[in-house]
Design an enzyme around this catalytic site. Structure first.
Site, PDB file in Angstrom:
ATOM      1  N   THR A  27       0.940  -1.251  -0.074  1.00  0.00           N
ATOM      2  CA  THR A  27      -0.014   0.057  -0.250  1.00  0.00           C
ATOM      3  C   THR A  27       0.928   1.156  -0.110  1.00  0.00           C
ATOM      4  O   THR A  27       2.240   0.957   0.153  1.00  0.00           O
ATOM      5  CB  THR A  27      -0.915   0.017   1.289  1.00  0.00           C
ATOM      6  N   ALA A  58       3.147  -0.944   4.471  1.00  0.00           N
ATOM      7  CA  ALA A  58       2.724   0.249   4.539  1.00  0.00           C
ATOM      8  C   ALA A  58       3.587   1.351   4.749  1.00  0.00           C
ATOM      9  O   ALA A  58       4.891   0.926   5.363  1.00  0.00           O
ATOM     10  CB  ALA A  58       1.600   0.299   5.783  1.00  0.00           C
ATOM     11  N   VAL A  84       7.966  -1.680   6.449  1.00  0.00           N
ATOM     12  CA  VAL A  84       7.697  -0.291   6.385  1.00  0.00           C
ATOM     13  C   VAL A  84       8.533   0.456   5.231  1.00  0.00           C
ATOM     14  O   VAL A  84       9.501   0.114   4.976  1.00  0.00           O
ATOM     15  CB  VAL A  84       8.391   0.338   7.621  1.00  0.00           C
ATOM     16  N   LYS A  85       7.503   1.125   4.148  1.00  0.00           N
ATOM     17  CA  LYS A  85       7.853   1.924   3.260  1.00  0.00           C
ATOM     18  C   LYS A  85       8.439   2.978   3.638  1.00  0.00           C
ATOM     19  O   LYS A  85       7.620   3.873   4.227  1.00  0.00           O
ATOM     20  CB  LYS A  85       6.884   1.775   2.197  1.00  0.00           C
ATOM     21  N   VAL A  86       9.588   3.322   3.180  1.00  0.00           N
ATOM     22  CA  VAL A  86      10.288   4.775   3.444  1.00  0.00           C
ATOM     23  C   VAL A  86      10.519   5.401   2.325  1.00  0.00           C
ATOM     24  O   VAL A  86      11.285   4.814   1.388  1.00  0.00           O
ATOM     25  CB  VAL A  86      11.457   4.583   4.194  1.00  0.00           C
TER      26      VAL A  86
END
Ligand code: E4P
Length: 220
Positions: A27, A58, A84-86
């Site tokens: 997402t 996310a 975790v998308k950064v």
């Protein structure tokens, strides 16, 4: 290889999780915002559909490394296995390095260049997401970028994986896989196009009419 759906549409994930061999769901803030519901409710429902073995991704929202780390910890407190998308900015790289030290798996996102993607991998990102169609749409060569990134990771960051993203056509995704990408994430419409060729239905209808012509309503 790993196949993901790039959506937070609960009904679509339920439908396609049954049909497709997916490993999980990715997402981003725009995708989650479309659902118009509390983010953590949406993420929990997605994880429930995927089950214990399904991988959910996310994204952080903060602009500073400190805010990104705080967002990452909130996400992980809520769903303990989430990746975790950064976004790969300067601050994002600081956050990826720190999160890696904390043992929190990350994906470097908003990648528009092979060098940018490589830096996120060297900082510790487990996945790197190049934006294929967005690069194409601005006159660049999305697949070319992915080919370079794939080679760079194989040579210099073998513990990281390209998770190619931002697709408008199945062809773009296939070209990434042919370039050696180990994972792709597909929007729902692109995923469905893989199994929606009208010629397939026409072929099945012909099998049925030939069978009925010879055997009537007799089953196999
Ligand atoms: C992946 O990390 C991105 O969130 C996503 O694939 C971007 O796709 P879009 O260009 O279709 O918005």
């Amino acid at each position: 290889m790993e196949l993901y759906l790039d959506t937070a549409d609960i009904a679509a994930v339920k439908r396609l999780n049954r049909i497709l061999p997916i490993q999980g769901v990715t997402t981003n803030p725009s995708i989650v915002a479309k659902e118009r519901r509390p983010v953590f409710d949406v993420l929990s429902e997605l994880q429930d559909i995927l089950g214990d073995k399904g991988q959910l991704f996310a994204q952080t929202m903060g602009n500073t490394a400190e805010q990104m780390i705080e967002d990452a910890q909130k996400l992980r407190n809520h769903i303990k296995t989430i990746v975790v998308k950064v976004p790969v900015t300067g601050e994002g790289l600081v956050a990826i390095k720190e999160l890696t030290k904390l043992g929190i798996p990350t994906l470097g996102t908003a990648v528009y260049g092979a060098g940018q993607g490589l830096l996120s991998a060297l900082a510790g990102a487990k996945y790197v997401a190049p934006y294929v169609n967005r690069v194409d749409a601005q006159g660049g060569d999305g697949i070319g970028m992915v080919c370079e990134l794939q080679q760079l990771l194989e040579l210099h960051a073998p513990d990281s994986m390209v998770l190619a993203a931002s697709f408008r056509t199945p062809r773009q995704a296939l070209d990434c896989l042919l370039a050696g990408c180990e994972s792709v994430t597909l929007p729902v419409d692109v995923a469905e196009l893989f199994i929606a060729d009208p010629a397939v239905n026409a072929a099945i209808e012909k099998f049925e009419s030939d069978w009925k012509g010879a055997f009537g309503s007799t089953k196999l």
